[in-house]
Design a protein around this motif. Structure first.
Motif, PDB file in Angstrom:
ATOM      1  N   TYR A 126       0.838  -1.203   0.000  1.00 18.89           N
ATOM      2  CA  TYR A 126       0.000   0.000   0.000  1.00 18.89           C
ATOM      3  C   TYR A 126       0.872   1.251   0.000  1.00 18.89           C
ATOM      4  O   TYR A 126       0.579   2.217  -0.699  1.00 18.89           O
ATOM      5  CB  TYR A 126      -0.934  -0.017   1.210  1.00 18.89           C
ATOM      6  N   GLN A 127       1.958   1.240   0.762  1.00 21.22           N
ATOM      7  CA  GLN A 127       2.853   2.398   0.808  1.00 21.22           C
ATOM      8  C   GLN A 127       3.526   2.628  -0.546  1.00 21.22           C
ATOM      9  O   GLN A 127       3.822   3.761  -0.900  1.00 21.22           O
ATOM     10  CB  GLN A 127       3.926   2.224   1.893  1.00 21.22           C
ATOM     11  N   ASP A 128       3.762   1.559  -1.300  1.00 16.83           N
ATOM     12  CA  ASP A 128       4.376   1.684  -2.626  1.00 16.83           C
ATOM     13  C   ASP A 128       3.445   2.378  -3.617  1.00 16.83           C
ATOM     14  O   ASP A 128       3.902   2.896  -4.627  1.00 16.83           O
ATOM     15  CB  ASP A 128       4.744   0.310  -3.190  1.00 16.83           C
ATOM     16  N   LEU A 129       2.143   2.384  -3.349  1.00 17.02           N
ATOM     17  CA  LEU A 129       1.172   2.929  -4.298  1.00 17.02           C
ATOM     18  C   LEU A 129       0.396   4.127  -3.755  1.00 17.02           C
ATOM     19  O   LEU A 129      -0.499   4.618  -4.422  1.00 17.02           O
ATOM     20  CB  LEU A 129       0.172   1.833  -4.692  1.00 17.02           C
ATOM     21  N   SER A 130       0.745   4.606  -2.577  1.00 13.68           N
ATOM     22  CA  SER A 130      -0.083   5.621  -1.936  1.00 13.68           C
ATOM     23  C   SER A 130       0.167   7.047  -2.428  1.00 13.68           C
ATOM     24  O   SER A 130      -0.722   7.884  -2.333  1.00 13.68           O
ATOM     25  CB  SER A 130       0.102   5.563  -0.418  1.00 13.68           C
ATOM     26  N   THR A 131       1.329   7.356  -2.976  1.00 13.42           N
ATOM     27  CA  THR A 131       1.618   8.722  -3.410  1.00 13.42           C
ATOM     28  C   THR A 131       1.528   8.844  -4.931  1.00 13.42           C
ATOM     29  O   THR A 131       1.591   7.845  -5.652  1.00 13.42           O
ATOM     30  CB  THR A 131       3.026   9.164  -2.962  1.00 13.42           C
ATOM     31  N   MET A 132       1.426  10.073  -5.394  1.00  7.56           N
ATOM     32  CA  MET A 132       1.345  10.330  -6.837  1.00  7.56           C
ATOM     33  C   MET A 132       2.656   9.925  -7.525  1.00  7.56           C
ATOM     34  O   MET A 132       2.649   9.355  -8.621  1.00  7.56           O
ATOM     35  CB  MET A 132       1.051  11.814  -7.075  1.00  7.56           C
ATOM     36  N   GLU A 133       3.783  10.219  -6.876  1.00  7.01           N
ATOM     37  CA  GLU A 133       5.081   9.867  -7.470  1.00  7.01           C
ATOM     38  C   GLU A 133       5.207   8.359  -7.645  1.00  7.01           C
ATOM     39  O   GLU A 133       5.742   7.888  -8.642  1.00  7.01           O
ATOM     40  CB  GLU A 133       6.230  10.387  -6.598  1.00  7.01           C
ATOM     41  N   SER A 134       4.706   7.601  -6.667  1.00  4.65           N
ATOM     42  CA  SER A 134       4.813   6.149  -6.763  1.00  4.65           C
ATOM     43  C   SER A 134       3.910   5.598  -7.871  1.00  4.65           C
ATOM     44  O   SER A 134       4.259   4.609  -8.521  1.00  4.65           O
ATOM     45  CB  SER A 134       4.475   5.507  -5.423  1.00  4.65           C
ATOM     46  N   LYS A 135       2.780   6.244  -8.118  1.00  4.64           N
ATOM     47  CA  LYS A 135       1.912   5.801  -9.216  1.00  4.64           C
ATOM     48  C   LYS A 135       2.556   6.089 -10.568  1.00  4.64           C
ATOM     49  O   LYS A 135       2.470   5.285 -11.497  1.00  4.64           O
ATOM     50  CB  LYS A 135       0.547   6.467  -9.104  1.00  4.64           C
ATOM     51  N   ILE A 136       3.213   7.222 -10.676  1.00  6.26           N
ATOM     52  CA  ILE A 136       3.932   7.552 -11.912  1.00  6.26           C
ATOM     53  C   ILE A 136       5.088   6.577 -12.114  1.00  6.26           C
ATOM     54  O   ILE A 136       5.344   6.116 -13.231  1.00  6.26           O
ATOM     55  CB  ILE A 136       4.412   9.007 -11.879  1.00  6.26           C
ATOM     56  N   LEU A 137       5.778   6.230 -11.024  1.00  5.25           N
ATOM     57  CA  LEU A 137       6.858   5.251 -11.103  1.00  5.25           C
ATOM     58  C   LEU A 137       6.321   3.886 -11.533  1.00  5.25           C
ATOM     59  O   LEU A 137       6.955   3.183 -12.331  1.00  5.25           O
ATOM     60  CB  LEU A 137       7.569   5.155  -9.754  1.00  5.25           C
ATOM     61  N   LEU A 138       5.141   3.517 -11.035  1.00 10.17           N
ATOM     62  CA  LEU A 138       4.521   2.256 -11.446  1.00 10.17           C
ATOM     63  C   LEU A 138       4.225   2.259 -12.939  1.00 10.17           C
ATOM     64  O   LEU A 138       4.449   1.258 -13.630  1.00 10.17           O
ATOM     65  CB  LEU A 138       3.239   2.006 -10.647  1.00 10.17           C
ATOM     66  N   LYS A 139       3.746   3.373 -13.458  1.00  7.15           N
ATOM     67  CA  LYS A 139       3.496   3.479 -14.902  1.00  7.15           C
ATOM     68  C   LYS A 139       4.787   3.233 -15.682  1.00  7.15           C
ATOM     69  O   LYS A 139       4.801   2.508 -16.680  1.00  7.15           O
ATOM     70  CB  LYS A 139       2.955   4.864 -15.250  1.00  7.15           C
ATOM     71  N   LYS A 140       5.880   3.838 -15.232  1.00  5.70           N
ATOM     72  CA  LYS A 140       7.165   3.659 -15.921  1.00  5.70           C
ATOM     73  C   LYS A 140       7.636   2.214 -15.838  1.00  5.70           C
ATOM     74  O   LYS A 140       8.169   1.675 -16.810  1.00  5.70           O
ATOM     75  CB  LYS A 140       8.208   4.599 -15.328  1.00  5.70           C
ATOM     76  N   GLU A 141       7.427   1.583 -14.677  1.00  8.64           N
ATOM     77  CA  GLU A 141       7.805   0.178 -14.540  1.00  8.64           C
ATOM     78  C   GLU A 141       7.002  -0.698 -15.496  1.00  8.64           C
ATOM     79  O   GLU A 141       7.547  -1.618 -16.112  1.00  8.64           O
ATOM     80  CB  GLU A 141       7.574  -0.294 -13.107  1.00  8.64           C
ATOM     81  N   ILE A 142       5.714  -0.421 -15.631  1.00  7.30           N
ATOM     82  CA  ILE A 142       4.877  -1.214 -16.545  1.00  7.30           C
ATOM     83  C   ILE A 142       5.338  -1.020 -17.983  1.00  7.30           C
ATOM     84  O   ILE A 142       5.440  -1.982 -18.744  1.00  7.30           O
ATOM     85  CB  ILE A 142       3.387  -0.842 -16.366  1.00  7.30           C
ATOM     86  N   VAL A 143       5.647   0.224 -18.365  1.00 13.26           N
ATOM     87  CA  VAL A 143       6.148   0.486 -19.722  1.00 13.26           C
ATOM     88  C   VAL A 143       7.434  -0.289 -19.960  1.00 13.26           C
ATOM     89  O   VAL A 143       7.605  -0.928 -21.010  1.00 13.26           O
ATOM     90  CB  VAL A 143       6.355   2.004 -19.944  1.00 13.26           C
ATOM     91  N   ASP A 144       8.351  -0.275 -18.990  1.00 16.70           N
ATOM     92  CA  ASP A 144       9.619  -0.990 -19.142  1.00 16.70           C
ATOM     93  C   ASP A 144       9.396  -2.493 -19.290  1.00 16.70           C
ATOM     94  O   ASP A 144      10.010  -3.135 -20.157  1.00 16.70           O
ATOM     95  CB  ASP A 144      10.541  -0.717 -17.947  1.00 16.70           C
ATOM     96  N   ARG A 145       8.530  -3.049 -18.461  1.00 17.69           N
ATOM     97  CA  ARG A 145       8.266  -4.494 -18.527  1.00 17.69           C
ATOM     98  C   ARG A 145       7.619  -4.882 -19.857  1.00 17.69           C
ATOM     99  O   ARG A 145       7.970  -5.895 -20.458  1.00 17.69           O
ATOM    100  CB  ARG A 145       7.354  -4.923 -17.380  1.00 17.69           C
ATOM    101  N   LEU A 146       6.662  -4.078 -20.320  1.00 19.01           N
ATOM    102  CA  LEU A 146       6.006  -4.395 -21.593  1.00 19.01           C
ATOM    103  C   LEU A 146       6.973  -4.262 -22.763  1.00 19.01           C
ATOM    104  O   LEU A 146       6.921  -5.052 -23.707  1.00 19.01           O
ATOM    105  CB  LEU A 146       4.778  -3.504 -21.789  1.00 19.01           C
ATOM    106  N   ASN A 147       7.854  -3.279 -22.712  1.00 21.27           N
ATOM    107  CA  ASN A 147       8.851  -3.140 -23.775  1.00 21.27           C
ATOM    108  C   ASN A 147       9.828  -4.309 -23.770  1.00 21.27           C
ATOM    109  O   ASN A 147      10.319  -4.712 -24.825  1.00 21.27           O
ATOM    110  CB  ASN A 147       9.593  -1.807 -23.650  1.00 21.27           C
TER     111      ASN A 147
END
Length: 166
Positions: A126-147
Motif C-alpha cells: 500500500y505504501q508503494d502505491l499511496s503517493t502520486m510519485e509512486s503511481k507515476i513510477l509504477l506506470k514507468k515500470e509497466i512500460v519498461d516491462r512491456l517493452n
C-alpha cells in the motif's frame, strides 16, 4: 498675499504628479518586461525548433505519447504484499503502442503480459502505491516491462483507467 501662498502649493502638487506618473511608467515597463520574459508563451518558431532537433537526432516525431494506438488490457485484481494480506488492488490499464503491428504483437503475447503485470502489481505494498510519485513510477515500470516483452520501444505510454486500493 493669499495668491502668493497658493502658487508654491501648485508647483509642489505638480511635482508629486510628475513623480507619480514616472513611477507608474517605470513599474509598467518593469511589469511588461517581466511578463514578456517569464510569463508570455514562446513564439511558434521557438516551439517548432525542438521538433526539428528531434528529427535531426533520428527520433521519429510521430511516436510521441498521444499519437499511437491504444490497447485496453483486462482489469487486474491482485492482493498487495502487505503484512496482513488484507489489501487488494484493482487496476484497469490502457496501453499506447507505436503501430498496428505492435497492437497485434501485444494481443498475441497477452498471457505473458498478464503474468508480468500480475507479478509486478502483487509485489507492491500500500505504501508503494499511496503517493502520486509512486503511481507515476509504477506506470514507468509497466512500460519498461512491456517493452521487454515486446522487444524494443514499442510501448509509448500506460494509462490507468481504473484504480482502487482497498
Amino acid at each position: 498675499m493669499a495668491d502668493e501662498g497658493q502658487e508654491p502649493k501648485k508647483k509642489g502638487g505638480m511635482l508629486k504628479w510628475i513623480i507619480l506618473i514616472l513611477l507608474l511608467a517605470i513599474l509598467g515597463g518593469g511589469g511588461f518586461f517581466a511578463y514578456k520574459k517569464f510569463f508570455a508563451a514562446q513564439p511558434e518558431d521557438a516551439v517548432e525548433e525542438p521538433k526539428d532537433n528531434q528529427a535531426a537526432e533520428g527520433e521519429d516525431p510521430g511516436t510521441l505519447p498521444g499519437d499511437g494506438f491504444t490497447v485496453t488490457l483486462p482489469t487486474f485484481v491482485v492482493n498487495l504484499a502487505d503484512p496482513l494480506g488484507r489489501r487488494y488492488l484493482k487496476l484497469g490499464v490502457d496501453v499506447e503502442v507505436i503501430s498496428e503491428e505492435a497492437v497485434a504483437e501485444l494481443s498475441k503475447k497477452e498471457p505473458m503480459v498478464k503474468d508480468t503485470l500480475i507479478l509486478l502489481l502483487s509485489s507492491k505494498t500500500y505504501q508503494d502505491l499511496s503517493t502520486m510519485e509512486s503511481k507515476i513510477l509504477l506506470k514507468k515500470e509497466i512500460v519498461d516491462r512491456l517493452n521487454q516483452i515486446l522487444g524494443g520501444s514499442k510501448v509509448l505510454q500506460v494509462y490507468f483507467t481504473d484504480m482502487v486500493i482497498q
